[in-house]
Structure formats: C-alpha cells, structure tokens
Design a protein around this motif. Structure first.
Motif, short mmCIF file in Angstrom:
data_model
loop_
_atom_site.label_atom_id
_atom_site.label_comp_id
_atom_site.label_asym_id
_atom_site.label_seq_id
_atom_site.Cartn_x
_atom_site.Cartn_y
_atom_site.Cartn_z
N TRP A 94 0.82 -1.23 0.00
CA TRP A 94 0.00 0.00 0.00
C TRP A 94 0.84 1.27 0.00
CZ3 TRP A 94 -4.70 -1.61 -1.00
CH2 TRP A 94 -5.74 -0.70 -1.04
N LYS A 95 2.12 1.15 0.32
CA LYS A 95 2.99 2.33 0.32
C LYS A 95 3.24 2.85 -1.09
CE LYS A 95 5.57 0.96 4.48
NZ LYS A 95 6.92 0.59 5.00
N TYR A 96 3.03 1.98 -2.09
CA TYR A 96 3.38 2.36 -3.46
C TYR A 96 2.15 2.87 -4.20
CZ TYR A 96 7.66 0.03 -2.21
OH TYR A 96 8.82 -0.32 -1.57
N GLN A 97 1.78 4.10 -3.85
CA GLN A 97 0.65 4.76 -4.48
C GLN A 97 1.13 6.03 -5.17
OE1 GLN A 97 -3.28 4.91 -2.55
NE2 GLN A 97 -2.34 3.97 -0.75
N TRP A 98 0.76 6.16 -6.43
CA TRP A 98 1.10 7.34 -7.21
C TRP A 98 -0.13 8.24 -7.35
CZ3 TRP A 98 3.55 2.74 -7.67
CH2 TRP A 98 4.93 2.75 -7.75
N LEU A 99 -0.89 8.38 -6.26
CA LEU A 99 -2.11 9.18 -6.25
C LEU A 99 -1.88 10.44 -5.42
CD1 LEU A 99 -4.72 6.31 -5.69
CD2 LEU A 99 -4.00 7.34 -7.85
N ARG A 100 -2.52 11.52 -5.82
CA ARG A 100 -2.31 12.81 -5.15
C ARG A 100 -3.06 12.90 -3.84
NH1 ARG A 100 -2.81 16.31 -10.77
NH2 ARG A 100 -0.80 15.61 -11.64
N ASP A 101 -4.05 12.05 -3.65
CA ASP A 101 -4.80 12.04 -2.40
C ASP A 101 -4.81 10.61 -1.84
OD1 ASP A 101 -6.34 12.89 -0.28
OD2 ASP A 101 -8.24 12.71 -1.36
#
Length: 538
Positions: free
Chosen positions: A315-322
């Motif tokens: 879950w640490k690997y998120q390329w989302l702004r929110d």
C-alpha cells in the motif's frame, strides 16, 4: 561450444571451502554460492519498485508507467517462500554428492548414460553400483499464487552455468522447462534441448531433438545431456499440460520421472496446478525417493498477520495525489475480492490506481475496488468464487484459468486520460491540505520548521489552488533571489553629525540649540505625549 563462449558468456568456476565434510572436495558444490543465512535469503528474494512521492505530481499518463513497476518489481518473501528456498538449496547440493567428478562418480554416470542412449533403455547401465543422491519435490497450487515467480527469484540466487576447465565440465546449476500445452514426453524432451541450447549456446536441438528418433531415444538423450552438464536441478513447470494419453499412459510418465531421479541422479521439481497433483500423487506413491522432499501445496494467503503486513508494504506504493492509508475496510475488501491470490492482489491494486487517476478522485476506496474488480477481472470470477466456497472439487475445476492481460489494460486505461477530462477531485479541508503540502515540502528536503508554517500560509492565501500548484508556488518562492540587505551605517564621530542626512536624529541634535534637543524633537513630532493620553483616559 568454443572456449571463447565458455570464457565469455559462461563464467569460470571459483571454488570455496565448505563447512560440511560431505560437500568438501566436490567441485560441483564448491563452485556454488555459500549457503545463505535467513536475513540474506530475505534480502535476495525481496524486490521493491522504485518510488518517489513527488511522482504523484506528474501527468496521469506518466504515472501509469510508474504504476506498471508494481507488476514485475514487487515481491515480498513470506514463510512458504523461504521454506521452498531451503528445500531447493538442499536438493541441488545433495544431488551433486553422488555425481562428484573428483572421485569418478560423475564419469560412471556418463558411461551409464552412453549405454542407455545406445540401447534406448533408461534402465541400462555399465556400472550397476552407481548410486543416486537426488530427490524430487512437487509444488502444486492455483494459478496466480506465485509458484513460477518465486522459483525465478530463488533460482536467480545461483549462477545458471559455470565452466570447470580442470574437469572439462560446463555445469548447469538449474534448468527450467515449461511443458507445452497438450504436450507429450517427446515434446517435453524437445523443449529441454531448446532450453539447454538457449543457455549454453549449443545445438542439441539439431543433433538430438529430432522427433523421428522416437520417444525412447529422446528420453535417453535428454538424461545423458542432463548428466553431461551436471544439471543441479530440473524444474518442469506447467506439468498439468502433459497429455497422459499421448505420453503413453500414466505408467510411462511415472517411469520417466522416477528414472530421472533414482537412476540418472538428477533432482527434479514438478510444478503445476491442483489438476496435476492428482496424477503425481497416484503414480509417485510407490516411488520412495521420488517424493523425498514431499509435496508442497500453495493456495491463497490466509487472512492473518502475514497478509496484513504484506498488504501494508504494498500500500505504500501509491502514485495518487490524495493517497488514502490502508484501513480495516480497505483490507477486508481487498481480501474478499482477491481471496489472497497474490497475482490478483497486485494487479487489482495497480488497476485501481489507474482508475482513480482517470476518474479524478485520486484515492482508492472500497467501492472503486469493487468496480474495478467487476469490470477488469471477469475471467477469474469463477476461480475466486470457488476459493470463497472452500470446496476442493470446485477449486480443482477452476484452478488454471488465465489471468487478465494486465499490461494491456494499463495502457488502454491510461490512454483514456487523453479523451476524458477528469472531474476535479473534491477539495480537501484546509487543515488536511496544509498537512499534505507540508509533507510534500518535507519530502523535498525542506526543513520542517520552514515547511509547516509555509504550508499554512500558502493554503490560507490560496485555498482554492490544487496541491500541485501550491507546491510549485512554494518552491518558486524558496528559490527566488533574496532581497539585498541595506548597508549598515558605520560609527560617526560627533564632530561629523552635521554631515548626516536631515532625518537622522543625530543631525537634528547637532542642529538644535545646546540643551534644546527635547524641544526640537517634540516640535518635529518625534516625542509621544503621554500626559495628553492620560488626560483623555481620566
């Protein structure tokens, strides 16, 4: 094979002292890497994708490429992966004990192999006293549970080929062969020759791989080449593809695999789905050594602390702004949808991020996960329903379904960013936006005591601007040229006060009458009339 090929593409063997007497003095074992410790195994098996929080500010199409790193760049070893690594390490080394070229055992195996090729009989032998120290292992599980990926990570810990000039042996530490769909033993042998040629730059597929030679000759040649190159372990993947009828029946297949281990001395690992396990359980029951290290079954991950730890790491690997942190509802939804099948877990997580970018919400929530699963994972719905039911007969029926072509879906979804103008994401409360801005500034190595007040001021001054714009304004402010500090006035002698500017107090003092400085300052409005203020207050 030429000396140039051996010394170029294939490294020369380098021997290391062994800690166990049964391994010492065996060049095939001494050339292998040392037996790794627990932490070293974890470090070598683990794979984590490159990640930079600032990439969340990039364009959506670019972020789609970054998200694709998850598909091949994320692997977190768990207990069952470490167990398999330990068994393979043992199989390779134990299998070489009975094929030591330093004491002549390897040459005896070769002489027996020549006799088998000549007579086209796997039981033929020149030296009857040659023993095998090889064993076998079976690995079965549903599609997507990570069998092949784990094997690739483990085998990557070993050099695949090594050349021993003193013994004129080009050693193959391991070889992985995929069974062709609806294939027979002849086609398995041909796949073996092709794979050896690919690794060693040989031409066995031409000299030995002609199907008209017949099954017996092909099998004997395959065994001989395995011995000639001191094959450490043979991995036969997708064994459920072997056609029992075309191979001459279960008995013939059984005899071939038993001969590889018991007679030829090459350890083998059979890898397949639950459908293949029925055949091997039935045929290997009478062969004691063929099941020396047993049968391993891998299914979905249980919903325990290991599952939660794994999901938190992913879950640490998120390329989302929110990006939203993992909570109990998200964890429960992920397990319900994927049933702990790791391949589906990673692919659902990746596609959910793309969908979040396309729709403009920039956050993963349970409804979004369910929508992506419903739209993109239809081919595996029956398999996952079988896993949820817990019924073995249903699981066996659906265990080899093909996974969705995830790379293609990533590309097609990211292309939609060109034509769809995503709605603006709901604006964050000022406090949340300030915290996120401060975190981004700190990630850019701006000290916290500067980042926090700057974030508060930026959000207060521009509450409607998105985070990306605020980051740009903050960094632009920090990099702009600082105003020059006005020059300080040096000490001036009292005799020179009349030369100072008119508004300088020292000039006023020097220009006034002796002892009249107070009156002069008052007339100029430079004295605060405290008495007048007190009279008004009274």
């Amino acid at each position: 094979m030429t000396d140039e090929i051996r010394q170029g593409a294939i490294p020369l063997a380098s021997y290391q002292e062994q800690q166990l007497p049964e391994y010492d003095g065996n060049p095939l074992i001494s050339a292998l890497p040392p037996i790794p410790g627990f932490q070293e195994v974890v470090a070598q098996l683990q794979a984590l994708p490159a990640f930079d929080p600032q990439e969340a500010l990039l364009d959506g199409r670019v972020r789609a490429h970054a998200i694709a790193r998850l598909l091949h760049g994320f692997f977190q070893p768990l207990t069952h992966h470490l167990e398999l690594e330990g068994k393979i390490s043992l199989m390779i080394r134990q299998g070489y004990i009975g094929r030591n070229p330093a004491n002549g055992a390897w040459y005896s195996h070769l002489q027996n192999g020549y006799r088998r090729v000549e007579e086209e009989d796997l039981d033929a032998a020149v030296y009857q006293s040659v023993s095998s120290t090889a064993s076998s292992l079976s690995l079965f599980g549903c599609s997507g549970c990570g069998k092949t990926r784990t094997l690739e990570r483990i085998l990557g810990m070993y050099p695949q080929a090594l050349h021993h000039p003193e013994y004129n042996i080009t050693q193959l530490t391991y070889l992985k062969v995929d069974c062709p769909i609806d294939g027979d033993l002849d086609e398995l042998c041909l796949s073996f020759f092709n794979q050896v040629d690919k690794v060693l730059d040989t031409r066995y597929s031409r000299s030995h791989g002609r199907k008209k030679l017949g099954t017996k000759r092909l099998l004997a040649s395959m065994c001989q080449i395995a011995n000639l190159h001191a094959l450490g372990v043979l991995i036969i993947d997708e064994v459920q593809n072997l056609n029992e009828a075309r191979s001459g029946g279960a008995e013939k297949m059984h005899n071939f695999f038993v001969s590889l281990v018991n007679t030829i001395g090459v350890p083998i690992i059979q890898v397949g789905t639950h459908r293949a396990s029925k055949f091997f359980q039935r045929t290997f029951r009478a062969a004691r050594r063929i099941s020396g290290l047993g049968s391993i079954r891998w299914d979905r991950l249980p919903r325990d602390e290991h599952w939660i730890r794994l999901l938190k790491r992913l879950w640490k690997y998120q390329w989302l702004r929110d990006a939203a942190p993992l909570d109990e509802e998200l964890e429960a939804t992920m397990y319900e949808l994927t049933q702990g099948v790791m391949d589906i877990v990673v692919k659902l997580f990746a596609l959910a991020q793309i969908r979040a970018i396309v729709t403009g919400v920039e956050r993963i929530k349970p409804p979004l996960l369910r929508k992506v699963f419903e739209d993109e994972f239809k081919p595996v719905h029956p398999m996952l329903a079988a896993l949820r039911s817990g019924r073995p007969e249903l699981i066996a029926k659906y265990d080899d379904l093909l996974m969705p072509e995830i790379e293609g879906r990533l590309i097609s979804l990211s292309r939609s960013l060109d034509s769809i103008a995503p709605p603006k994401p709901p604006s964050l409360p000022a406090d949340d936006k300030a915290k996120k801005l401060a975190a981004l500034l700190e990630a850019m190595e701006i000290p916290k005591d500067i980042a926090v007040p700057m974030a508060d001021e930026m959000v207060a001054s521009h509450p409607s601007l998105p985070l990306a714009t605020l980051v740009h304004k903050a960094t632009a402010y920090l990099t702009q040229e600082k105003p020059k500090t006005p020059p300080t006035i040096s000490r001036v002698k009292r005799t020179e006060w009349r030369l100072l500017p008119q508004d300088d107090l020292r000039r006023r003092y020097a220009d006034g009458p002796e002892g009249g400085a107070y009156q002069s300052f008052k007339e100029a409005g430079l004295v605060f009339d405290l008495q007048e203020l007190l009279d008004k207050a009274g």
